[in-house]
Design a protein around this motif. Structure first.
Motif, PDB file in Angstrom:
ATOM      1  N   MET A   1      12.360   8.837 -17.567  1.00  0.00           N
ATOM      2  CA  MET A   1      13.557   9.666 -17.372  1.00  0.00           C
ATOM      3  C   MET A   1      13.160  10.948 -16.662  1.00  0.00           C
ATOM      4  O   MET A   1      12.217  11.618 -17.062  1.00  0.00           O
ATOM      5  CB  MET A   1      14.186   9.913 -18.748  1.00  0.00           C
ATOM      6  N   LYS A   2      13.877  11.244 -15.582  1.00  0.00           N
ATOM      7  CA  LYS A   2      13.595  12.450 -14.819  1.00  0.00           C
ATOM      8  C   LYS A   2      14.902  12.904 -14.171  1.00  0.00           C
ATOM      9  O   LYS A   2      15.672  12.066 -13.686  1.00  0.00           O
ATOM     10  CB  LYS A   2      12.559  12.128 -13.739  1.00  0.00           C
ATOM     11  N   LEU A   3      15.142  14.217 -14.151  1.00  0.00           N
ATOM     12  CA  LEU A   3      16.327  14.737 -13.487  1.00  0.00           C
ATOM     13  C   LEU A   3      16.111  14.683 -11.980  1.00  0.00           C
ATOM     14  O   LEU A   3      15.066  15.096 -11.481  1.00  0.00           O
ATOM     15  CB  LEU A   3      16.591  16.176 -13.932  1.00  0.00           C
ATOM     16  N   LEU A   4      17.112  14.173 -11.245  1.00  0.00           N
ATOM     17  CA  LEU A   4      16.941  13.927  -9.807  1.00  0.00           C
ATOM     18  C   LEU A   4      17.591  14.985  -8.918  1.00  0.00           C
ATOM     19  O   LEU A   4      17.156  15.196  -7.794  1.00  0.00           O
ATOM     20  CB  LEU A   4      17.532  12.564  -9.437  1.00  0.00           C
ATOM     21  N   ASN A   5      18.644  15.601  -9.403  1.00  0.00           N
ATOM     22  CA  ASN A   5      19.362  16.576  -8.567  1.00  0.00           C
ATOM     23  C   ASN A   5      20.256  17.423  -9.472  1.00  0.00           C
ATOM     24  O   ASN A   5      20.675  16.962 -10.533  1.00  0.00           O
ATOM     25  CB  ASN A   5      20.230  15.827  -7.531  1.00  0.00           C
ATOM     26  N   LEU A   6      20.517  18.648  -9.030  1.00  0.00           N
ATOM     27  CA  LEU A   6      21.552  19.437  -9.694  1.00  0.00           C
ATOM     28  C   LEU A   6      22.884  18.962  -9.132  1.00  0.00           C
ATOM     29  O   LEU A   6      23.193  19.228  -7.973  1.00  0.00           O
ATOM     30  CB  LEU A   6      21.352  20.934  -9.411  1.00  0.00           C
ATOM     31  N   ASP A   7      23.630  18.215  -9.912  1.00  0.00           N
ATOM     32  CA  ASP A   7      24.891  17.654  -9.402  1.00  0.00           C
ATOM     33  C   ASP A   7      25.967  18.724  -9.302  1.00  0.00           C
ATOM     34  O   ASP A   7      26.597  18.873  -8.264  1.00  0.00           O
ATOM     35  CB  ASP A   7      25.371  16.516 -10.292  1.00  0.00           C
ATOM     36  N   HIS A   8      26.182  19.428 -10.409  1.00  0.00           N
ATOM     37  CA  HIS A   8      27.190  20.490 -10.374  1.00  0.00           C
ATOM     38  C   HIS A   8      27.008  21.487 -11.505  1.00  0.00           C
ATOM     39  O   HIS A   8      26.313  21.225 -12.483  1.00  0.00           O
ATOM     40  CB  HIS A   8      28.615  19.912 -10.408  1.00  0.00           C
ATOM     41  N   VAL A   9      27.653  22.639 -11.303  1.00  0.00           N
ATOM     42  CA  VAL A   9      27.758  23.664 -12.330  1.00  0.00           C
ATOM     43  C   VAL A   9      29.224  23.709 -12.715  1.00  0.00           C
ATOM     44  O   VAL A   9      30.096  23.870 -11.847  1.00  0.00           O
ATOM     45  CB  VAL A   9      27.280  25.022 -11.786  1.00  0.00           C
ATOM     46  N   VAL A  83      21.825  14.816 -12.093  1.00  0.00           N
ATOM     47  CA  VAL A  83      21.864  13.391 -11.774  1.00  0.00           C
ATOM     48  C   VAL A  83      20.655  12.691 -12.391  1.00  0.00           C
ATOM     49  O   VAL A  83      19.530  13.197 -12.308  1.00  0.00           O
ATOM     50  CB  VAL A  83      21.841  13.170 -10.243  1.00  0.00           C
ATOM     51  N   VAL A  84      20.914  11.535 -13.001  1.00  0.00           N
ATOM     52  CA  VAL A  84      19.842  10.636 -13.442  1.00  0.00           C
ATOM     53  C   VAL A  84      20.112   9.265 -12.822  1.00  0.00           C
ATOM     54  O   VAL A  84      21.250   8.941 -12.462  1.00  0.00           O
ATOM     55  CB  VAL A  84      19.766  10.509 -14.986  1.00  0.00           C
ATOM     56  N   ALA A  85      19.041   8.467 -12.705  1.00  0.00           N
ATOM     57  CA  ALA A  85      19.184   7.152 -12.077  1.00  0.00           C
ATOM     58  C   ALA A  85      19.857   6.167 -13.022  1.00  0.00           C
ATOM     59  O   ALA A  85      20.671   5.344 -12.599  1.00  0.00           O
ATOM     60  CB  ALA A  85      17.807   6.622 -11.654  1.00  0.00           C
ATOM     61  N   ASP A  86      19.517   6.241 -14.312  1.00  0.00           N
ATOM     62  CA  ASP A  86      19.986   5.258 -15.300  1.00  0.00           C
ATOM     63  C   ASP A  86      20.367   6.015 -16.565  1.00  0.00           C
ATOM     64  O   ASP A  86      19.498   6.414 -17.353  1.00  0.00           O
ATOM     65  CB  ASP A  86      18.859   4.248 -15.565  1.00  0.00           C
ATOM     66  N   ILE A  87      21.646   6.213 -16.756  1.00  0.00           N
ATOM     67  CA  ILE A  87      22.085   7.078 -17.861  1.00  0.00           C
ATOM     68  C   ILE A  87      21.812   6.433 -19.221  1.00  0.00           C
ATOM     69  O   ILE A  87      21.514   7.139 -20.188  1.00  0.00           O
ATOM     70  CB  ILE A  87      23.572   7.478 -17.683  1.00  0.00           C
ATOM     71  N   GLY A  88      21.881   5.108 -19.297  1.00  0.00           N
ATOM     72  CA  GLY A  88      21.573   4.426 -20.563  1.00  0.00           C
ATOM     73  C   GLY A  88      20.132   4.673 -20.969  1.00  0.00           C
ATOM     74  O   GLY A  88      19.832   4.996 -22.128  1.00  0.00           O
ATOM     75  N   ALA A  89      19.224   4.542 -20.016  1.00  0.00           N
ATOM     76  CA  ALA A  89      17.800   4.777 -20.285  1.00  0.00           C
ATOM     77  C   ALA A  89      17.559   6.244 -20.622  1.00  0.00           C
ATOM     78  O   ALA A  89      16.760   6.568 -21.505  1.00  0.00           O
ATOM     79  CB  ALA A  89      16.964   4.359 -19.071  1.00  0.00           C
TER      80      ALA A  89
END
Ligand code: CO
Length: 136
Positions: A1-9, A83-89
């Motif tokens: 699990m790793k954060l990929l992007n700041l999607d929004h504030v 953003v994450v790639a796989d929210i379940g994981a």
């Protein structure tokens, strides 16, 4: 699990139209999406800024999470979304590491994304939203 992007504030506001007008006049930006998300009790607008968004949130009524937030805190910063790639994981990993989750299962947010919230008491007083963007 790793954060990929700041999607929004996410920013809570009393009047979405007034806030959008102010962002347009002061900062020269306009919303790309606007959605009424009944499940979350909000009308939201997403303003693109570079690769991320400002999300303005107006509650649909006082007895909603954002309505209660506004009554307690007034307008202002509500949450930060990554953003994450796989929210379940991601949720499984957070649960394993003892994180205090608001959502154990993802739900559907604006733009058809899968989202889940982590409690602000878990880390640095910040309500965190995880976002798995839809393919479309
Ligand atoms: Co959000």
């Amino acid at each position: 699990m790793k954060l990929l992007n700041l999607d929004h504030v996410g920013i809570a506001v009393h009047d979405l139209d007034a806030a959008l007008e102010a962002y347009r006049n002061r900062y020269g930006v306009d919303p790309l999406h606007r959605d009424r998300v009944e499940a979350q009790g909000v009308e939201e607008a997403m303003i693109p800024v570079g690769g991320s968004f400002i999300q303005l949130l107006q509650p649909l009524g006082p007895d909603t999470p954002v309505g209660r937030f506004l009554a307690k805190n007034g307008e202002g910063l509500h949450h930060v979304a990554y953003v994450v790639a796989d929210i379940g994981a991601a949720l499984a990993h957070l649960e394993e590491t003892g994180a205090r989750l608001i959502d154990r299962e993802p739900r559907v947010g604006g733009r058809g994304a899968k989202i889940a919230f982590v409690h602000p008491a878990d880390l640095a007083g910040t309500l965190i939203e995880l976002v798995e963007l839809s393919e479309a």
